[in-house]
Design a protein around this motif. Structure first.
Motif, PDB file in Angstrom:
ATOM      1  N   ARG A  44       2.004   1.556  -3.496  1.00 16.05           N
ATOM      2  CA  ARG A  44       0.909   1.886  -4.418  1.00 16.05           C
ATOM      3  C   ARG A  44       0.498   3.348  -4.285  1.00 16.05           C
ATOM      4  O   ARG A  44       0.260   4.029  -5.281  1.00 16.05           O
ATOM      5  CB  ARG A  44      -0.284   0.977  -4.163  1.00 16.05           C
ATOM      6  CG  ARG A  44      -1.406   1.167  -5.176  1.00 16.05           C
ATOM      7  CD  ARG A  44      -2.465   0.089  -5.083  1.00 16.05           C
ATOM      8  NE  ARG A  44      -3.123   0.081  -3.783  1.00 16.05           N
ATOM      9  CZ  ARG A  44      -3.099  -0.946  -2.935  1.00 16.05           C
ATOM     10  NH1 ARG A  44      -2.423  -2.052  -3.239  1.00 16.05           N
ATOM     11  NH2 ARG A  44      -3.724  -0.881  -1.778  1.00 16.05           N
ATOM     12  N   TYR A  45       0.422   3.861  -3.055  1.00 18.43           N
ATOM     13  CA  TYR A  45       0.024   5.259  -2.881  1.00 18.43           C
ATOM     14  C   TYR A  45       1.100   6.213  -3.394  1.00 18.43           C
ATOM     15  O   TYR A  45       0.808   7.363  -3.723  1.00 18.43           O
ATOM     16  CB  TYR A  45      -0.269   5.562  -1.410  1.00 18.43           C
ATOM     17  CG  TYR A  45      -0.962   6.896  -1.207  1.00 18.43           C
ATOM     18  CD1 TYR A  45      -2.286   7.074  -1.595  1.00 18.43           C
ATOM     19  CD2 TYR A  45      -0.280   7.982  -0.669  1.00 18.43           C
ATOM     20  CE1 TYR A  45      -2.918   8.302  -1.438  1.00 18.43           C
ATOM     21  CE2 TYR A  45      -0.904   9.219  -0.504  1.00 18.43           C
ATOM     22  CZ  TYR A  45      -2.228   9.356  -0.885  1.00 18.43           C
ATOM     23  OH  TYR A  45      -2.841  10.581  -0.734  1.00 18.43           O
ATOM     24  N   ARG A  89       0.831  -1.206   0.000  1.00 22.05           N
ATOM     25  CA  ARG A  89       0.000   0.000   0.000  1.00 22.05           C
ATOM     26  C   ARG A  89       0.867   1.260   0.000  1.00 22.05           C
ATOM     27  O   ARG A  89       0.533   2.253  -0.641  1.00 22.05           O
ATOM     28  CB  ARG A  89      -0.940   0.020   1.209  1.00 22.05           C
ATOM     29  CG  ARG A  89      -2.013  -1.053   1.157  1.00 22.05           C
ATOM     30  CD  ARG A  89      -3.199  -0.697   2.038  1.00 22.05           C
ATOM     31  NE  ARG A  89      -2.831  -0.422   3.417  1.00 22.05           N
ATOM     32  CZ  ARG A  89      -2.663  -1.345   4.361  1.00 22.05           C
ATOM     33  NH1 ARG A  89      -2.802  -2.637   4.050  1.00 22.05           N
ATOM     34  NH2 ARG A  89      -2.360  -1.007   5.594  1.00 22.05           N
TER      35      ARG A  89
END
Length: 488
Positions: free
Chosen positions: A223-224, A220
């Motif tokens: 991904r961010y 995450r």
């Protein structure tokens, strides 16, 4: 964030940026007037622009992604914070090693690609510059996620205060733009040691890790960082590629004009940059607490005070640019005057950006900002190619102002969609600000014929400031007692 924490963070951040501005301003003055020719100064500016573009690939948005997840976890599940930091730093270090190695190996090829063979000797410093700048910036941004911007300020101030010393020594010992660049490398290296050292001992080492990271946490974080990378990439194109294009198409002397004008614009942006950096994590906290109304009022207040300061400042810059540039930097930089005047519009636009962009990241709207930044940066690149051959550095400045205007409008629309701002109240404020600006500009314009040297120029600037402060206070737009209370 309570008022005391905000005031403490704002003062620390503003203090660090003031140190940076004072150091960088003195450095620019020393380099332009005493140590480097316009050609050498232009070569230095081109090299730093190239390093800035390459540094994007060493960043990949991981620092802001880490800050976002640190903000999310530090209250509710602090045991996850060390895993966030480890994942983000691991990604950052891997990228830094690859980019620094590639840049060191292919320095000559890079100089050829940007059509500036004079840069080849400076490109050998690229790997070290990118590595140290990237790692020091990582610490600065992650401290923001902890809402401890005082430590961000300390890290920034370390690099800034040492910059003037190491760059001047580098020029005196090794000579030219190469010696100056070596000073930059040493300064950012020192900032890296301080920033990462504080991050480890004051934060990472004091938090007990959870038994295991949340499922997919590392993924995450990465991904961010993707939309943040896109935004930062577009931002780098906006702020660096134009300098490279000016050098490639027109030459290093034109770069010296453009780079000087950009530095002057940067000096003026310290209050907005400090305010935006300090206050942005609060938007994420208020959204998490479902306090959107409070976040909206906070943004409106920030926006109003930013315009009140920067619209008159930009108008004043247009008026005094001619005598200011020639008196301070010398007649050899007279060609920078029209560039500075065009960049006055950018000063206002960038001030709004500085209080808005980080806020959108913390509000979870990084994707929309990335799309807007990508589109306007591509347009800026194309417009530079059209305007630079005919207008030179002035054309590059016009391209920046035109495309950045669109980006700011999109950002404001997204903020309004997220927080439901009071548009009518903000428009009334804008009208009052323009009225104050016109009155102040009339006084400054009438006084300009009396400028004959540095002291009379300072007197005219102070006169304009006094008129602005008086009108802003009488109209109720500025509460001096409140400002003094916050700063004291």
């Amino acid at each position: 964030m309570d008022a005391k924490s905000f005031a403490r963070g704002f003062k620390a951040t503003l203090g660090a940026r003031t140190v940076h501005i004072a150091s960088n301003g003195l450095l620019v003055l020393v380099l332009t007037r005493f140590l480097l020719t316009p050609t050498e100064y232009g070569i230095l500016g081109s090299a730093l622009a190239v390093f800035g573009v390459a540094g994007l690939f060493a960043d990949l948005g991981t620092s802001k992604s880490a800050a976002r997840y640190v903000t999310e976890y530090r209250e509710n599940d602090p045991g996850q914070v060390p895993y966030v930091l480890r994942a983000a730093l691991r990604y950052r270090l891997a990228a830094v090693v690859v980019v620094a190695a590639a840049f060191t190996l292919f320095s000559g090829t890079i100089a050829h690609l940007v059509n500036q063979p004079d840069l080849a000797p400076l490109m050998t410093f690229g790997g070290a510059y990118i590595a140290f700048y990237s790692l020091s910036t990582f610490a600065v941004v992650v401290f923001q996620g902890f809402n401890k911007v005082t430590w961000s300020a300390v890290t920034r101030a370390t690099g800034s205060a040492s910059l003037i010393v190491f760059v001047v020594v580098g020029v005196l010992v090794f000579g030219g733009a190469g010696g100056a660049l070596l000073g930059y490398v040493v300064s950012y290296g020192l900032a890296t040691v301080v920033g990462l050292g504080v991050l480890y001992w004051k934060f990472y080492a004091t938090i007990d890790s959870a038994d295991a990271p949340d499922d997919g946490l590392s993924r995450r974080v990465l991904r961010y960082s993707v939309p943040l990378t896109a935004t930062q990439g577009a931002n780098v194109l906006d702020k660096r590629i134009d300098t490279i294009l000016v050098g490639a198409i027109v030459g290093p002397v034109a770069v010296s004009y453009y780079y000087l004008a950009k530095n002057i614009a940067t000096f003026i942006q310290a209050p907005a940059a400090s305010l935006g950096f300090t206050i942005s994590p609060t938007y994420g906290e208020q959204k998490a607490e479902d306090a959107r109304s409070a976040a909206a009022r906070l943004y409106e207040t920030t926006f109003r005070h930013t315009l009140l300061l920067y619209v008159p400042a930009a108008a004043g810059l247009v008026l005094v640019a001619g005598p200011a540039v020639t008196l301070v930097f010398g007649d050899k930089y007279a060609g920078a005057v029209p560039v500075v005047q065009v960049f006055s519009g950018y000063v206002v636009l960038e001030a709004v950006t500085l209080i808005t962009s980080d806020a959108l990241d913390y509000l979870g709207r990084a994707r929309e900002r990335a799309w807007a930044k990508g589109a306007t940066s591509a347009a800026n690149f194309a417009l530079n190619l059209v305007l630079i051959p005919s207008l030179g550095a002035v054309g590059a400045a016009w391209a920046t102002v035109a495309t950045h205007s669109v980006y700011v409008l999109v950002n404001l629309y997204v903020v309004h969609h997220e927080l439901d701002l009071s548009v009518s109240r903000l428009l009334r404020h804008v009208a009052f600000v323009f009225g104050i600006t016109l009155a102040m500009s009339a006084v400054v314009f009438a006084a300009l014929p009396f400028v004959s040297g540095p002291l009379s120029l300072v007197a005219v600037v102070l006169l304009g400031g006094a008129v602005w402060a008086g009108l802003a206070t009488v109209s109720g737009l500025l509460d001096l007692r409140r400002v003094v209370a916050v700063l004291s």
